[in-house]
Design a protein around this motif. Structure first.
Motif, PDB file in Angstrom:
ATOM      1  N   THR A  10       0.818  -1.214   0.000  1.00 50.33           N
ATOM      2  CA  THR A  10       0.000   0.000   0.000  1.00 50.33           C
ATOM      3  C   THR A  10       0.851   1.262   0.000  1.00 50.33           C
ATOM      4  OG1 THR A  10      -0.141  -0.032   2.408  1.00 50.33           O
ATOM      5  CG2 THR A  10      -1.924  -1.109   1.178  1.00 50.33           C
ATOM      6  N   PHE A  11       2.151   1.124   0.162  1.00 51.26           N
ATOM      7  CA  PHE A  11       3.018   2.298   0.134  1.00 51.26           C
ATOM      8  C   PHE A  11       3.037   2.854  -1.287  1.00 51.26           C
ATOM      9  CE2 PHE A  11       5.945   1.551   4.058  1.00 51.26           C
ATOM     10  CZ  PHE A  11       4.829   1.302   4.838  1.00 51.26           C
ATOM     11  N   PRO A  12       3.122   4.163  -1.440  1.00 56.86           N
ATOM     12  CA  PRO A  12       2.935   4.769  -2.769  1.00 56.86           C
ATOM     13  C   PRO A  12       3.933   4.314  -3.821  1.00 56.86           C
ATOM     14  CG  PRO A  12       3.700   6.395  -1.154  1.00 56.86           C
ATOM     15  CD  PRO A  12       3.285   5.184  -0.386  1.00 56.86           C
ATOM     16  N   GLU A  13       5.131   3.908  -3.403  1.00 54.92           N
ATOM     17  CA  GLU A  13       6.122   3.453  -4.376  1.00 54.92           C
ATOM     18  C   GLU A  13       5.637   2.229  -5.151  1.00 54.92           C
ATOM     19  OE1 GLU A  13       8.594   4.784  -0.713  1.00 54.92           O
ATOM     20  OE2 GLU A  13       6.579   4.021  -1.128  1.00 54.92           O
ATOM     21  N   LEU A  14       4.713   1.462  -4.549  1.00 55.52           N
ATOM     22  CA  LEU A  14       4.247   0.220  -5.177  1.00 55.52           C
ATOM     23  C   LEU A  14       2.772   0.251  -5.550  1.00 55.52           C
ATOM     24  CD1 LEU A  14       6.112  -2.346  -2.880  1.00 55.52           C
ATOM     25  CD2 LEU A  14       6.792  -1.540  -5.137  1.00 55.52           C
ATOM     26  N   SER A  15       1.980   0.971  -4.794  1.00 54.89           N
ATOM     27  CA  SER A  15       0.534   0.919  -5.012  1.00 54.89           C
ATOM     28  C   SER A  15       0.085   1.558  -6.314  1.00 54.89           C
ATOM     29  CB  SER A  15      -0.196   1.593  -3.841  1.00 54.89           C
ATOM     30  OG  SER A  15       0.148   2.971  -3.769  1.00 54.89           O
ATOM     31  N   ALA A  16       0.922   2.421  -6.880  1.00 49.51           N
ATOM     32  CA  ALA A  16       0.528   3.153  -8.085  1.00 49.51           C
ATOM     33  C   ALA A  16       0.407   2.264  -9.317  1.00 49.51           C
ATOM     34  CB  ALA A  16       1.526   4.286  -8.363  1.00 49.51           C
ATOM     35  N   ASP A  17       1.066   1.092  -9.286  1.00 53.55           N
ATOM     36  CA  ASP A  17       1.025   0.208 -10.458  1.00 53.55           C
ATOM     37  C   ASP A  17       0.870  -1.236 -10.014  1.00 53.55           C
ATOM     38  OD1 ASP A  17       1.140  -0.895 -12.995  1.00 53.55           O
ATOM     39  OD2 ASP A  17       3.319  -0.673 -13.198  1.00 53.55           O
ATOM     40  N   MET A  18      -0.284  -1.563  -9.437  1.00 51.51           N
ATOM     41  CA  MET A  18      -0.516  -2.916  -8.966  1.00 51.51           C
ATOM     42  C   MET A  18      -0.524  -3.934 -10.111  1.00 51.51           C
ATOM     43  SD  MET A  18      -0.643  -4.632  -6.213  1.00 51.51           S
ATOM     44  CE  MET A  18      -0.613  -3.140  -5.220  1.00 51.51           C
ATOM     45  N   PRO A  19      -1.122  -3.636 -11.284  1.00 52.17           N
ATOM     46  CA  PRO A  19      -1.053  -4.614 -12.388  1.00 52.17           C
ATOM     47  C   PRO A  19       0.387  -4.927 -12.792  1.00 52.17           C
ATOM     48  CG  PRO A  19      -2.765  -3.017 -12.824  1.00 52.17           C
ATOM     49  CD  PRO A  19      -2.015  -2.506 -11.632  1.00 52.17           C
ATOM     50  N   GLY A  20       1.231  -3.898 -12.858  1.00 54.00           N
ATOM     51  CA  GLY A  20       2.627  -4.130 -13.217  1.00 54.00           C
ATOM     52  C   GLY A  20       3.363  -4.914 -12.158  1.00 54.00           C
ATOM     53  N   LEU A  21       3.094  -4.612 -10.885  1.00 55.58           N
ATOM     54  CA  LEU A  21       3.723  -5.342  -9.786  1.00 55.58           C
ATOM     55  C   LEU A  21       3.335  -6.810  -9.825  1.00 55.58           C
ATOM     56  CD1 LEU A  21       4.134  -4.233  -6.149  1.00 55.58           C
ATOM     57  CD2 LEU A  21       2.930  -6.358  -6.585  1.00 55.58           C
ATOM     58  N   ARG A  22       2.066  -7.079 -10.045  1.00 59.61           N
ATOM     59  CA  ARG A  22       1.599  -8.462 -10.063  1.00 59.61           C
ATOM     60  C   ARG A  22       2.124  -9.212 -11.282  1.00 59.61           C
ATOM     61  NH1 ARG A  22      -1.997 -10.454  -6.873  1.00 59.61           N
ATOM     62  NH2 ARG A  22      -2.979 -11.698  -8.504  1.00 59.61           N
ATOM     63  N   ALA A  23       2.259  -8.533 -12.390  1.00 64.16           N
ATOM     64  CA  ALA A  23       2.834  -9.180 -13.580  1.00 64.16           C
ATOM     65  C   ALA A  23       4.291  -9.550 -13.326  1.00 64.16           C
ATOM     66  CB  ALA A  23       2.708  -8.254 -14.785  1.00 64.16           C
ATOM     67  N   ALA A  24       5.032  -8.651 -12.681  1.00 65.81           N
ATOM     68  CA  ALA A  24       6.430  -8.943 -12.358  1.00 65.81           C
ATOM     69  C   ALA A  24       6.537 -10.102 -11.379  1.00 65.81           C
ATOM     70  CB  ALA A  24       7.102  -7.697 -11.789  1.00 65.81           C
ATOM     71  N   MET A  25       5.625 -10.158 -10.403  1.00 64.61           N
ATOM     72  CA  MET A  25       5.614 -11.288  -9.482  1.00 64.61           C
ATOM     73  C   MET A  25       5.377 -12.600 -10.226  1.00 64.61           C
ATOM     74  SD  MET A  25       3.384  -9.859  -6.220  1.00 64.61           S
ATOM     75  CE  MET A  25       3.282 -11.493  -5.466  1.00 64.61           C
ATOM     76  N   ALA A  26       4.419 -12.614 -11.113  1.00 61.45           N
ATOM     77  CA  ALA A  26       4.103 -13.839 -11.853  1.00 61.45           C
ATOM     78  C   ALA A  26       5.285 -14.289 -12.692  1.00 61.45           C
ATOM     79  CB  ALA A  26       2.880 -13.611 -12.732  1.00 61.45           C
ATOM     80  N   GLN A  27       5.947 -13.338 -13.323  1.00 57.79           N
ATOM     81  CA  GLN A  27       7.105 -13.687 -14.149  1.00 57.79           C
ATOM     82  C   GLN A  27       8.238 -14.259 -13.305  1.00 57.79           C
ATOM     83  OE1 GLN A  27       8.595 -10.455 -16.530  1.00 57.79           O
ATOM     84  NE2 GLN A  27       9.852 -11.785 -17.798  1.00 57.79           N
ATOM     85  N   ALA A  28       8.374 -13.761 -12.072  1.00 54.61           N
ATOM     86  CA  ALA A  28       9.429 -14.227 -11.166  1.00 54.61           C
ATOM     87  C   ALA A  28       9.019 -15.457 -10.371  1.00 54.61           C
ATOM     88  CB  ALA A  28       9.821 -13.103 -10.216  1.00 54.61           C
ATOM     89  N   GLN A  29       7.818 -15.972 -10.602  1.00 54.87           N
ATOM     90  CA  GLN A  29       7.276 -17.131  -9.903  1.00 54.87           C
ATOM     91  C   GLN A  29       7.095 -16.885  -8.398  1.00 54.87           C
ATOM     92  OE1 GLN A  29      10.246 -20.064 -11.733  1.00 54.87           O
ATOM     93  NE2 GLN A  29       8.330 -21.215 -11.856  1.00 54.87           N
TER      94      GLN A  29
END
Length: 268
Positions: A10-29
């Motif tokens: 929820t910190f602003p450095e990450l919350s601004a792009d949740m779709p991108g964050l989740r895509a990066a997580m999926a790619q990194a398994q």
């Protein structure tokens, strides 16, 4: 495959792009993440994330270093802990780091408000039977003492939990392990200068080990100094595998299994 056992999405450095964050997580398994609360004001957003995504879970608590925020009662924490997808109490604990600079020159005696807040969280965890997510910095003696005074420890009927983003000594790690707690290691373990932490990383038993990012902070090598993300937790696992003489797959599987064991509400 990988589980990030502590992050602040929820910190602003990450919350601004949740779709991108989740895509990066999926790619990194990175298949699961625990979204950690630092204030009661923030908790509704943390909880909303956990409800919105089936691989996120939430905690409820107030970080020891936060002042001028809503102070929770035991009942406040117990009520929030009963909500779906809330699996732990915290982060909570003690932080005496740089009291002279950061606390207006106050002494350890002046930090009683932190100790009382910590006790409130411990008691709420014991009432709910949910584990504690513990933050301790430059305060390990008091942290351990309060846990013992409140009935935590191996063989006791306490809540248990995890010492997150562990940066203390081997002796503190042994004391925490002897009390039945887990140890979670962050990107700091990838730093060449963290020699004593490397020794801690080698000594923690397989079944008490967790990995985390504590994102958006403490990015591991080779991203040190940049915004951290749950997608980087495999770098923590890789360094641990090297230190412990095992495979990345083993670290991933063991720490993910440990996450489920420590937070049984995850599977409910």
């Amino acid at each position: 495959m990988f589980t990030d056992s502590h992050c602040h999405l929820t910190f602003p450095e990450l919350s601004a792009d949740m779709p991108g964050l989740r895509a990066a997580m999926a790619q990194a398994q990175v298949t699961r993440a625990l979204c950690v609360s630092t204030t009661m004001e923030e908790f509704p957003q943390v909880h909303a994330l956990a409800k919105a995504y089936d691989n996120f879970w939430a905690t409820v608590g107030v970080h020891p270093d936060n002042e001028d925020v809503l102070e929770p009662t035991e009942d406040d924490l117990v009520d929030a802990a009963a909500l779906e997808r809330v699996v732990a109490i915290g982060e909570t604990g003690l932080d005496y780091y740089q009291m002279e600079e950061r606390k207006g020159g106050r002494s350890i005696t002046d930090m009683e408000w932190q100790r009382e807040r910590f006790r409130t969280h411990i008691r709420a965890a014991q009432r709910t039977r949910l584990p504690l997510v513990i933050h301790t910095r430059a305060a390990s003696e008091d942290t351990l003492a309060i846990l013992r005074e409140e009935g935590e420890g191996a063989g006791a009927s306490g809540a248990g939990g995890v010492f997150h983003c562990f940066t203390e000594t081997r002796e503190v790690a042994k004391a925490a392990l002897d009390m039945g707690f887990y140890i979670s290691l962050s990107g700091i373990v990838t730093f060449k200068s963290a020699k004593e932490l490397h020794e801690v990383a080698r000594m923690v038993p397989d079944d008490r080990l967790l990995i985390e990012t504590d994102s958006p902070y403490l990015a591991p090598v080779p991203f040190r100094g940049k915004t951290n993300s749950p997608a980087y937790v495999p770098y923590v696992a890789a360094h641990l595998a090297q230190l412990r003489g095992t495979s990345v797959d083993h670290i991933a599987a063991q720490t993910s299994a440990n996450f489920t064991s420590l937070f049984p509400k995850v599977v409910s």
